[in-house]
Write a protein that holds these residues in place. Sequence first.
Motif, short mmCIF file in Angstrom:
data_model
loop_
_atom_site.label_atom_id
_atom_site.label_comp_id
_atom_site.label_asym_id
_atom_site.label_seq_id
_atom_site.Cartn_x
_atom_site.Cartn_y
_atom_site.Cartn_z
N PHE B 3 -13.08 -19.10 -21.73
CA PHE B 3 -11.97 -19.08 -22.67
C PHE B 3 -12.10 -20.23 -23.64
O PHE B 3 -12.20 -21.39 -23.22
CB PHE B 3 -10.64 -19.17 -21.93
N TYR B 4 -12.09 -19.92 -24.93
CA TYR B 4 -12.14 -20.97 -25.92
C TYR B 4 -10.75 -21.41 -26.35
O TYR B 4 -10.55 -22.52 -26.82
CB TYR B 4 -12.96 -20.53 -27.13
N THR B 5 -9.79 -20.48 -26.22
CA THR B 5 -8.42 -20.84 -26.56
C THR B 5 -7.48 -20.34 -25.46
O THR B 5 -7.86 -19.48 -24.67
CB THR B 5 -7.97 -20.18 -27.89
N MET B 6 -6.28 -20.90 -25.45
CA MET B 6 -5.29 -20.43 -24.49
C MET B 6 -4.92 -18.98 -24.79
O MET B 6 -4.60 -18.22 -23.89
CB MET B 6 -4.04 -21.31 -24.58
N LEU B 7 -5.01 -18.62 -26.08
CA LEU B 7 -4.71 -17.23 -26.46
C LEU B 7 -5.65 -16.28 -25.74
O LEU B 7 -5.20 -15.26 -25.18
CB LEU B 7 -4.85 -17.09 -27.98
N GLU B 8 -6.94 -16.62 -25.71
CA GLU B 8 -7.91 -15.76 -25.01
C GLU B 8 -7.60 -15.70 -23.52
O GLU B 8 -7.66 -14.63 -22.90
CB GLU B 8 -9.33 -16.30 -25.22
N PHE B 9 -7.25 -16.84 -22.97
CA PHE B 9 -6.88 -16.90 -21.55
C PHE B 9 -5.67 -16.02 -21.27
O PHE B 9 -5.64 -15.24 -20.31
CB PHE B 9 -6.58 -18.36 -21.17
N ASP B 10 -4.67 -16.13 -22.14
CA ASP B 10 -3.44 -15.36 -21.95
C ASP B 10 -3.69 -13.86 -22.09
O ASP B 10 -3.14 -13.06 -21.32
CB ASP B 10 -2.36 -15.81 -22.94
N ILE B 11 -4.49 -13.48 -23.07
CA ILE B 11 -4.79 -12.06 -23.26
C ILE B 11 -5.44 -11.51 -21.99
O ILE B 11 -5.04 -10.47 -21.46
CB ILE B 11 -5.70 -11.84 -24.48
N PHE B 12 -6.44 -12.25 -21.48
CA PHE B 12 -7.16 -11.80 -20.29
C PHE B 12 -6.24 -11.69 -19.08
O PHE B 12 -6.18 -10.65 -18.41
CB PHE B 12 -8.30 -12.78 -20.01
N THR B 13 -5.47 -12.76 -18.83
CA THR B 13 -4.63 -12.74 -17.62
C THR B 13 -3.47 -11.75 -17.74
O THR B 13 -3.14 -11.06 -16.77
CB THR B 13 -4.07 -14.14 -17.33
N LYS B 14 -2.88 -11.64 -18.92
CA LYS B 14 -1.74 -10.73 -19.07
C LYS B 14 -2.19 -9.27 -18.99
O LYS B 14 -1.47 -8.41 -18.47
CB LYS B 14 -1.00 -10.98 -20.39
N ASN B 15 -3.38 -8.97 -19.51
CA ASN B 15 -3.90 -7.60 -19.37
C ASN B 15 -3.95 -7.20 -17.90
O ASN B 15 -3.45 -6.15 -17.51
CB ASN B 15 -5.32 -7.51 -19.95
N TRP B 16 -4.53 -8.08 -17.09
CA TRP B 16 -4.62 -7.79 -15.66
C TRP B 16 -3.24 -7.76 -15.02
O TRP B 16 -2.97 -6.95 -14.12
CB TRP B 16 -5.52 -8.80 -14.95
N ALA B 17 -2.35 -8.65 -15.48
CA ALA B 17 -1.01 -8.68 -14.90
C ALA B 17 -0.31 -7.34 -15.09
O ALA B 17 0.31 -6.81 -14.16
CB ALA B 17 -0.18 -9.80 -15.54
N TYR B 18 -0.46 -6.75 -16.27
CA TYR B 18 0.20 -5.46 -16.52
C TYR B 18 -0.41 -4.36 -15.66
O TYR B 18 0.30 -3.50 -15.14
CB TYR B 18 0.13 -5.09 -18.01
N ILE B 19 -1.73 -4.39 -15.51
CA ILE B 19 -2.38 -3.37 -14.67
C ILE B 19 -1.88 -3.50 -13.23
O ILE B 19 -1.49 -2.52 -12.59
CB ILE B 19 -3.91 -3.50 -14.76
N PHE B 20 -1.85 -4.74 -12.73
CA PHE B 20 -1.43 -4.92 -11.34
C PHE B 20 0.06 -4.68 -11.15
O PHE B 20 0.51 -4.34 -10.05
CB PHE B 20 -1.85 -6.30 -10.83
N MET B 21 0.85 -4.83 -12.24
CA MET B 21 2.27 -4.48 -12.12
C MET B 21 2.43 -2.99 -11.82
O MET B 21 3.24 -2.60 -10.98
CB MET B 21 3.01 -4.83 -13.41
N GLY B 22 1.63 -2.20 -12.53
CA GLY B 22 1.65 -0.76 -12.27
C GLY B 22 1.23 -0.47 -10.84
O GLY B 22 1.88 0.31 -10.12
N VAL B 23 0.17 -1.13 -10.41
CA VAL B 23 -0.33 -0.96 -9.04
C VAL B 23 0.77 -1.35 -8.05
O VAL B 23 1.04 -0.62 -7.08
CB VAL B 23 -1.59 -1.82 -8.81
N ALA B 24 1.44 -2.47 -8.31
CA ALA B 24 2.46 -2.97 -7.38
C ALA B 24 3.60 -1.97 -7.23
O ALA B 24 4.00 -1.63 -6.11
CB ALA B 24 3.01 -4.32 -7.87
N VAL B 25 4.10 -1.47 -8.35
CA VAL B 25 5.25 -0.57 -8.29
C VAL B 25 4.90 0.72 -7.54
O VAL B 25 5.65 1.16 -6.67
CB VAL B 25 5.75 -0.26 -9.73
N ILE B 26 3.72 1.28 -7.86
CA ILE B 26 3.33 2.53 -7.21
C ILE B 26 3.05 2.31 -5.72
O ILE B 26 3.46 3.10 -4.87
CB ILE B 26 2.12 3.15 -7.93
N THR B 27 2.39 1.20 -5.40
CA THR B 27 2.11 0.89 -4.00
C THR B 27 3.40 0.70 -3.21
O THR B 27 3.53 1.19 -2.08
CB THR B 27 1.25 -0.38 -3.88
#
Lengths: 356, 41, 392
Positions: B3-27
Motif C-alpha cells: 500500500f502506497y497510501t491509506m486510500l489504497e489500504f482502505d479500498i483493499f480492506t473495505k472491499n473484503w469487509a463488504y464481502i465478508f459481511m455478506g458471508v457473515a449474514v448468510i452464515t
Amino acid sequence: MNRRKFLGAMGVAGLGVAGAEKVLAAEDGVTGASVKDVKGLPDSYAVLFDVTRCIGCRQCEDACNYEQHLPEPDVDFFDTGVFQQIRRTDWKTYTVVNQYDDKPPGAGDLYRKIQCMHCLEPACAHSCFVKAFAKRHDGAVTYDPNVCVGCRYCMMACPFNIPAYEYHIALDPLVTKCTFCEHRLKDDREPACVEICPTGAMYFSTREEVLKEARVRVVNNPDKYQSHIYGEHEMGGTNWIYISGVPFEDVGMRMDLGTRAAGDYTSGALGGVPLIASFWPVLLVGAYAISKRREKIAKEERDSFVSQIIAEAGPEAGRRLAERLSRSETLDKAAIEEEVRKALNEAAAKTEREDH
Amino acid sequence: MEFYTMLEFDIFTKNWAYIFMGVAVITMLGWWLFLTGQDEE
Amino acid sequence: MSNHNHHDTGQSPWITPFNVIAGLIVLMGIYLTYLRFTGGLAAVTNLDDYYPWGIWISFDLLCGVALAAGGYTTAAACYIFGIKKYHAAVRPAVLTAFLGYALVVFALHYDVGQPWRLAYPIFVQQGTTSVLFEVGLCVFLYLTVLFLEWLPAPLEWLKLKRVRNIVIKLTLVLTVFGVILSTMHQSSLGALYLILPSKMHPLWFSSHLPIYFFVSSMFAGLSMVIFESTLSHRYYHNKMDKEHLEGTPHVTFGFAKAAAWIMAGYFFIKLFGVVLNDNWGYLPTFYGFIFSLEMLGFVALPAFLYAKGVRDKNVKLIKWTAVLAVFGIIFNRFNVSLVAYNYHLPSELKYFPALAEIGVTIFVVTVGLILFKLISTRMPIFYEHPDFKGSH
C-alpha cells in the motif's frame, strides 16, 4: 490508533504479505496515513508555492485555461478588476489567483494561487462511492468522468472547496477540478501554470525535494517567512506546498484543518458497520428466542389450568375458558389465576342453578 | 499487498469487509437453522 | 369520525379537494421535471459550488429516511420482541416505509447529475471507502426487503394464496435483516458528515453523529406511526377492522412510552457531545441558541409531553406531541445539513432553496400521498383479508 494498527497488522499478516516497508506515519512528511504499513509517496511530484513571490499577473490562469481547453473566461486574463472580490474555482476555472490586503499596509499587495492541493489522502477519493477519483503515484489526484454519478459528495468532503460542478448542463454534467496536468506529469514535465510563471513563485520537484527547498527558504530567511510549511501535514499532507511571509489566514488559508486525513474521520464509523452486520443477528434473534420462549411457557401454564378446570368443572367451562384466554393479551400468571377463579365461580354457580 | 497510501489500504480492506459481511449474514442465518433444526415445536 | 366516511364510500366523485390539489401539484411537478432535465440543476435549484447539497438531500433523503423508520421499529416490536398487540400497525407502517424509501430513490433522480448511473456504485464500480456507498447499498437492499415485507398485501388482494404463504414464511428473516440494514444506513446518514469536520459547526459535529442519527431515527419512526395513525383514522376509519381499531390505543400509548424513553436517552448522548468536546462556550451564540432550541424545544419538551400523555391517558396530547417530535427530527436534520454545514462562510455565500426546488419536494411528497391512498383503499392494509384471517 491502536485499533487501526491492529487492523493493519491483521490485513498484512492475514494475507501473508510480509515485508511491507515500515514507514512511520506523518513524521517524515511522506504520508498522511495512520496505518503503519503504508509506504507513502516521497517520490511523487509536488509544487512549492511561495506567496512572497507571486505578483498577481494571472498568467498561470491563462496557461491553465489554454492547456486544459477550458471555455473563454468571462473577464480577460489581463484584467485586474477581478481582484475586487475573492474568487474560487468553478467549472471553467481550475486555478484562481486572489488578491489579499497588504499587511502591514504599504508592504505591497499579497496574492495567492488556488488550485487542487492534490492531497496525499484525498477526501474526494475517500468519499466517492464509485471510485471516480484516484491518487496516482506521481502525485496527481485524478477524476474519471465515465463513472461519475454526480452525487457531489466529493464537493462536500473537500476541505479546500476545490471540486466544482457543471450545474448548467442538463444531462451529463461533471465534476471539474485541476488535474495537476497529469498528461504532462507522465512525461516528467511540470504543470502549465508552473512553467509559465515569470517570477518563479512555483517550484516543481519531488515532494521530498520540495519540502527540503521550503525548509531551506524558511530557515535561511526567518524574518521573511512564517515558520510553517503549509501542506506538509494539513489534512494528512498535500502535494502542493505553500510558504508565506504573512500568517496563512491572511491569504485565505485555514490553519484549523488539523493533520488527520479526511478518511481517518470516517474509518471509525465504517469500522462499526461489519460489527452491526455480524452481531445484530445475535441480539435480534436472541430477543426473538426469548420472547418465543416466554410465550411457550405462558401457553403451557394456560393449558394446564384449562385441563384443571375441565377436571373440576366440566368440559364446557374449560372450552369457554380456553377461548377467553387465547383472546387475552396478558399472559402473566396473576391474570390467568384471575380467569381461573372466575371460571370456577361461574361453574359452581351453574351447578348450583342446575341443582335447584 | 503493498500500500502506497491509506486510500489504497482502505479500498483493499473495505472491499473484503463488504464481502465478508455478506458471508457473515448468510452464515448466521444457516447456523440458526442448523442450531434449531431438531427443536420440537 | 363518521362524518368523514363519505371520502371513501367507493362512489365518491372524482372532483374532491384532495384530487384537485394533488392533480395541480402533479402538473407542477411534471413541468419542474421538464425544467430540470432540459436546463440542468441550475434551472431549478440554488445549489452552487459551496452548497452541492440542498433541501433535496436535507429533506427528501435525510428526513425521508428518518421518518420512514416506522417500518423497522414497528416490525421489530411485533415480530422480534413479540408484542403482538402492535400487529395491526405493522402493515400501514411497512407500506409507509416502502413508499418512503421508494420516494427517496425517486427524489435522488432529480438531485444527482446523471441519474441513469444511480446503480453504478452497486453494479459497476464499488467505492467501498465511501460512507455514501454504505448508504446506497443499504437503501437498495432495504428497499427490496420492504417490498417483500409489503408483498403479502397485493398478493392477498390478487388472491395469490400460494405465493403469499411463501412470502409470509420469510417474515422473521426479513424483519431481522431489515433492522440490521436500518441500523447501518440510518447511522451512516449521520456518518456522511464525519468526513468534513472543518466545515461543520462543532455543536453538531461529533464522532458520535452516526449514533445520534440512529437513535433519533427510532423515535422519529415511532412518532411518525402515531402521527399517521391519527390521519388514517380520520380518513380511513371505515376501512379498519376490529383488530386494527382495538389495537390502535395500544400502539399510541406503547409507542409514546417508547419514544419518551428513547428521547431521554438521546437527550443525554447529545449532551455528552457538548461535554466531551467542551462545546459549552458555543451555547451563548446564535448557533448555541439554535442548538438549545433543538434540544429543549424539540427533544426534551416532546419527551415530557409524551410521558404526560401516557400517564394521563391523554390520546390527544400524544397525537399533537407526535407532530412536534416529527418537526423536531426535520429541524435536527436541517440543522446538521444546512445550518451547521458551512457555518464559517459569509452570509452572502449561504444557500437558501429556490421555489422550484421546494416545488419538487412538495411534488415528491404528494406522489407518496397519492400512492398511499391508492394502495390503502384497495389492498388489505387497515384490515385483515377475510380469506387470510389470523394466518400471520
